[in-house]
Scaffold this motif. Structure first.
Motif, mmCIF file in Angstrom:
data_model
loop_
_atom_site.group_PDB
_atom_site.id
_atom_site.type_symbol
_atom_site.label_atom_id
_atom_site.label_comp_id
_atom_site.label_asym_id
_atom_site.label_seq_id
_atom_site.Cartn_x
_atom_site.Cartn_y
_atom_site.Cartn_z
ATOM 1 N N MET A 176 76.011 72.617 38.276
ATOM 2 C CA MET A 176 75.796 71.549 39.246
ATOM 3 C C MET A 176 76.997 70.627 39.253
ATOM 4 O O MET A 176 77.509 70.247 38.194
ATOM 5 C CB MET A 176 74.553 70.733 38.876
ATOM 6 N N SER A 177 77.471 70.259 40.431
ATOM 7 C CA SER A 177 78.578 69.312 40.531
ATOM 8 C C SER A 177 78.063 67.997 41.071
ATOM 9 O O SER A 177 77.161 67.968 41.903
ATOM 10 C CB SER A 177 79.669 69.864 41.456
ATOM 11 N N ILE A 178 78.643 66.890 40.589
ATOM 12 C CA ILE A 178 78.233 65.567 41.025
ATOM 13 C C ILE A 178 79.116 65.139 42.189
ATOM 14 O O ILE A 178 80.328 65.058 42.061
ATOM 15 C CB ILE A 178 78.366 64.544 39.873
ATOM 16 N N HIS A 179 78.501 64.900 43.356
ATOM 17 C CA HIS A 179 79.262 64.457 44.518
ATOM 18 C C HIS A 179 79.012 62.962 44.697
ATOM 19 O O HIS A 179 78.360 62.533 45.645
ATOM 20 C CB HIS A 179 78.827 65.237 45.764
ATOM 21 N N VAL A 218 83.516 66.206 36.641
ATOM 22 C CA VAL A 218 82.982 66.426 35.300
ATOM 23 C C VAL A 218 83.301 67.872 34.925
ATOM 24 O O VAL A 218 82.778 68.806 35.520
ATOM 25 C CB VAL A 218 81.458 66.175 35.257
ATOM 26 N N GLU A 219 84.202 68.054 33.954
ATOM 27 C CA GLU A 219 84.689 69.387 33.605
ATOM 28 C C GLU A 219 83.596 70.287 33.032
ATOM 29 O O GLU A 219 83.518 71.472 33.343
ATOM 30 C CB GLU A 219 85.852 69.275 32.607
ATOM 31 N N SER A 274 77.402 68.867 31.084
ATOM 32 C CA SER A 274 77.426 67.400 31.107
ATOM 33 C C SER A 274 76.914 66.864 32.434
ATOM 34 O O SER A 274 76.267 65.816 32.481
ATOM 35 C CB SER A 274 78.843 66.888 30.845
ATOM 36 N N SER A 275 77.196 67.564 33.531
ATOM 37 C CA SER A 275 76.701 67.136 34.839
ATOM 38 C C SER A 275 75.177 67.062 34.826
ATOM 39 O O SER A 275 74.580 66.090 35.301
ATOM 40 C CB SER A 275 77.151 68.120 35.923
ATOM 41 N N TYR A 276 74.557 68.092 34.274
ATOM 42 C CA TYR A 276 73.097 68.111 34.202
ATOM 43 C C TYR A 276 72.565 67.023 33.269
ATOM 44 O O TYR A 276 71.532 66.399 33.545
ATOM 45 C CB TYR A 276 72.616 69.480 33.723
ATOM 46 N N ARG A 277 73.250 66.818 32.167
ATOM 47 C CA ARG A 277 72.793 65.789 31.217
ATOM 48 C C ARG A 277 72.892 64.394 31.819
ATOM 49 O O ARG A 277 71.993 63.558 31.634
ATOM 50 C CB ARG A 277 73.612 65.877 29.929
ATOM 51 N N LEU A 278 73.976 64.120 32.530
ATOM 52 C CA LEU A 278 74.141 62.828 33.195
ATOM 53 C C LEU A 278 73.044 62.614 34.230
ATOM 54 O O LEU A 278 72.482 61.519 34.346
ATOM 55 C CB LEU A 278 75.519 62.758 33.860
ATOM 56 N N ALA A 279 72.726 63.657 34.977
ATOM 57 C CA ALA A 279 71.674 63.554 35.989
ATOM 58 C C ALA A 279 70.306 63.364 35.338
ATOM 59 O O ALA A 279 69.480 62.584 35.821
ATOM 60 C CB ALA A 279 71.676 64.805 36.863
#
Length: 334
Positions: free
Chosen positions: A1-4, A174-175, A179-184
């Motif tokens: 997943m990418s954070i836009h 977010v490389e 981490s993207s999923y954890r942040l979300a």
């Protein structure tokens, strides 16, 4: 997943931090105790240099205490770094950060000079709450959503300590995909910038492996299945998250799971360990190396002309395959 999601004020804030840093004696970086690695802005690490840093692990009452202790030992291996755990229920403990600032800069204490500190961190980690407690007055707007603070401010904490507040900033890319999923999952990004289903599936997959007993108790299940979809179906049946005809409402049960994790209703949970992220970093490095090698090979083949020959051969092979299938079709019709 990418954070836009990278609002303009975040870009401005990062620029202001770089400009202000030469005036700063010490950094206070607020991290989410449940995701110390994923909530650590790599841009801050890159520009901090040798300046002392207090890494405040906020929301530690929501994190697994054993994992938090491991993280503290891991983070303090870095020179000039001290860690400090806090919760919103411990305002008096938070004030100890002021004493820690002085201990980390003994030369300032001896000369009775002002200590300039800068507090930073990603959105929704409790930075504004910490500032208000340290200042003993409401100077920073708080809210249970990311990106509430949008402007920098200078705060006099008394006792010779000046605190520069900065807006919570994410970074453009977010490389680490995990981490993207954890942040979300923790709520560091706005819910409008993510899909609850994606985040719910990630959370369910992790939790059934790392904290199965907590899920079993919270959702009153006889056992925890092996897959996230099976768990979500069972949890949906228990909570009545169903559509007409008894079909599972995946969006609803994922929303329930994520919100109960955020509120701590599932129990004290950490989403990452130092061992996990070191493995992930090694995998990312290996993938980048492989990508670079493949690019170099393509470049070399292009120089020697073999790349063109390969493409020509592939094209001829495709034509031959189509012709062969055409002949086979005609033969079958006869």
């Amino acid at each position: 997943m990418s954070i836009h999601w990278y609002p303009g004020h975040m870009h401005k804030a990062q620029k202001e931090i770089r400009e202000l840093l030469p005036q700063v004696d010490l950094l206070i970086e607020v991290l989410d105790a449940r995701i110390p690695y994923s909530s650590e802005n790599p841009a801050i690490a890159a520009i901090r240099g040798e300046k002392p840093c207090i890494k405040v692990l906020s929301k530690s009452d929501l994190a697994d205490p054993e994992v938090t202790a491991i993280w503290q030992a891991h983070l303090e291996q870095e020179r000039g770094v001290k860690t400090f755990t806090t919760t919103t229920e411990q305002p008096q403990k938070m004030k100890q950060i002021i004493d820690l600032c002085r201990k980390m800069l003994p030369e300032k204490e001896a000369s009775i000079k002002t200590i300039n500190t800068m507090i930073c961190g990603i959105p929704n980690v409790g930075k504004s709450t910490l500032i208000n407690i340290l200042a003993e007055r409401i100077v920073a707007k708080t809210g249970n959503e990311p990106a509430v603070t949008k402007a920098q401010q200078r705060i006099n904490l008394g006792s010779g300590i000046i605190l520069f507040d900065t807006p919570g900033i994410l970074w453009p890319k977010v490389e680490n995909p995990q981490s993207s999923y954890r942040l979300a999952t923790t709520g560091a990004i706005k819910d409008t910038a993510m899909e609850y289903d994606d985040v719910g599936f990630f959370a369910a997959d992790y939790l059934i492996k790392a904290y199965p007993e907590l899920l079993k108790e919270r959702f009153k299940l006889e056992y925890i299945p092996d897959t996230e979809i099976e768990f979500l179906e069972m949890a949906a049946a228990q909570r009545g998250a169903l559509r007409a005809g008894g079909r599972v409402n995946l969006h609803k049960i994922c929303e329930v799971l994520v919100n109960e994790f955020r509120s701590g209703k599932l129990g004290r949970i950490s989403l990452e360990t130092p061992e996990m992220v070191l493995k992930e970093e090694a995998e990312m490095a290996a993938a980048e190396l492989k990508k670079a090698e493949e690019k170099a090979q393509r470049k070399e083949r292009f120089k020697t002309g073999s790349l063109t020959r390969d493409k020509k051969a592939q094209k001829e092979h495709r034509i031959e395959r189509v012709q062969r299938r055409s002949k086979e079709k005609q033969a079958s019709k006869k």
